[in-house]
Design an enzyme around this catalytic site. Structure first.
Site, short mmCIF file in Angstrom:
data_model
loop_
_atom_site.label_atom_id
_atom_site.label_comp_id
_atom_site.label_asym_id
_atom_site.label_seq_id
_atom_site.Cartn_x
_atom_site.Cartn_y
_atom_site.Cartn_z
CB THR A 144 0.64 -0.21 5.42
OG1 THR A 144 1.65 0.66 4.92
CG2 THR A 144 -0.49 0.65 5.96
CB SER A 179 -2.81 8.12 1.70
OG SER A 179 -2.87 6.73 1.97
CE1 TYR A 181 -3.68 0.25 1.30
CE2 TYR A 181 -1.78 1.67 1.68
CZ TYR A 181 -2.36 0.41 1.64
OH TYR A 181 -1.60 -0.69 1.95
CG HIS A 182 -0.83 4.70 4.07
ND1 HIS A 182 -0.65 5.46 2.95
CD2 HIS A 182 0.14 3.75 4.03
CE1 HIS A 182 0.39 4.99 2.26
NE2 HIS A 182 0.88 3.95 2.88
CE LYS A 185 -3.64 -2.12 3.81
NZ LYS A 185 -3.46 -3.55 3.56
#
Ligand code: USQ
Length: 382
Positions: A144, A179, A181-182, A185
């Site tokens: 991302t 975040s 989530y990020h 990644k």
């Protein structure tokens, strides 16, 4: 090619599967319905009815005459992941099998733990399945743009040459995600880089911006083949959300000052980019990082574009700033390189009024399904 798509039930996974199958590749999709489960748990069901994978595969075969093999399995379980790679013998693995929502990852400890465990676990298992069965498999991993955050310098494609005390070296570009989530990644990229340089794996990491879109050449006129289209605060991305809000007559939810800038792309360009990456595999021992977006916009600019498209089809759209539920810079420098995919042949579908208007027409047909309680942010970063 033999293409194994992990996370093949998702917003990107399903259109990707149809795209490769339509051009004649042998495609196998794997999914454990994690996103379906957690979107039901959080009252975040998508706008269009979502047939299960078996139904979609059968419908696609009726529609196109092409086949896709579907397996319901959990890539976070190594035995299942390994067996699938051993039996299907892919040339390319496209790895989307991750919990994809930033707000979900910030909901509470169990959601954060699930995101961390699942996202790192699937990537680790894909790596080991390749090491054990065929290190020459090209792994195309969806990263991302959010890995980079919003630094006050230009964002490069994955790497940065640094001169320090008279000496130079090349490093992964510094990352500062916004975040959990990020951040998973970011950790994925580090894990992949370690195994690439140690075990000579072949990896392309695609740093993708927020995607918008609904119609692809493979689903025209067939709603059963649409991707899962979310407009809720947890799984919906900003452009798709704004379009649904415009149809529902709800003021567009600009978070804070709305000067947050990101790189965006059309769903059809995701399909092009992933195919371009798969068609140009890297050498063993190479980690290629490509920034996958076509245009940069602020949230305010997106709202203006949706406003214009709405006007185009007779909708009166209102724009309203609300308190930002996230911790992010609302005004910042943003200039990200993205030439790699263009050099490979990407022909962008830019965000025109016509493209947004066409989406508004499809969404309008489902106006009665829009549940307005799913629109306002329910998850806060603080
Ligand atoms: N935003 C609003 N109003 C909304 C929703 C979002 O102003 O109603 C703002 C957000 O605050 C953010 C920007 O729009 O500044 C983008 O938000 P988003 O929800 O579209 O995207 P994000 O949460 O960052 O995540 C999405 C996908 C994720 C992907 C990422 C790419 O869900 O899987 O990795 O886009 S990127 O944003 O470049 O990291």
């Amino acid at each position: 090619m033999r293409i194994l798509i992990l996370g093949g039930d998702g917003y990107l996974g399903w259109p990707t599967a149809m795209h490769f199958a339509a051009r004649g590749d042998e495609v196998c999709v794997v999914d454990n319905y994690l996103r379906r489960t957690i979107s039901q748990e959080t009252d975040s069901d998508p706008l269009f009815r979502l047939p299960d994978l078996d139904e979609r595969v059968a419908e696609f075969e009726r529609h196109s005459g092409k086949t896709i093999k579907a397996i319901i399995a959990d890539i976070a379980e190594f035995d299942q992941c390994s067996k699938i790679v051993e039996e299907f013998k892919p040339d390319t693995i496209i790895h989307y099998a991750e919990q994809p929502s930033a707000p979900y990852s910030m909901l509470n400890q169990p959601a954060a733990a699930l995101t961390l465990k699942n996202n790192l676990g699937t990537t680790f298992n894909v790596i080991w399945a390749a090491i054990n069965h065929n290190p020459k498999i090209h792994i195309v991993k969806l990263g991302t743009m959010g890995e980079y955050g919003t630094p006050n310098i230009d964002i490069e494609e994955g790497w940065l040459e640094i001169e320090h005390k008279g000496r130079k070296d090349k490093f992964l570009y510094p990352r500062a995600a916004g975040s959990l989530y990020h951040t998973t990644k970011v950790l994925d990229t580090d894990l992949l880089w370690f195994y690439v340089r140690t075990y000579n794996l072949r990896v392309t990491d695609l740093m993708q911006g927020p995607v918008y879109g609904l119609i692809t050449p493979q689903n025209v006129g067939n709603e059963a083949l649409f991707p899962n289209f979310h407009y809720d605060d947890i799984f919906g991305t900003v452009v798709n959300r704004f379009l649904v809000q415009a149809v529902a007559g709800i003021p567009l939810t600009v978070y804070g000052k709305g000067e947050q800038t990101r790189g965006y792309l059309n769903l059809n360009d995701t399909l092009q980019c992933v195919a371009l990456a798969a068609d140009s595999p890297v050498e063993s021992g190479d980690l290629r990082i490509l920034n996958q977006f076509t245009e940069q916009f602020t949230v305010n600019e997106l709202a203006e574009r949706v406003y214009d498209a709405g006007k185009n089809i007779g909708l009166e759209v209102e724009i309203k700033s609300i308190k930002n539920p996230r911790k992010e810079k609302e005004e910042h420098y943003y200039n990200a390189a993205h030439s790699g995919l263009l050099e490979l042949g990407l022909e962008p579908n830019y965000m025109t009024k016509e493209i947004l208007s066409e989406m508004l027409v499809h969404i309008s047909a489902k106006k009665d399904n829009i549940e307005t309680r799913k629109i306002m942010p329910r998850v806060s970063w603080s």
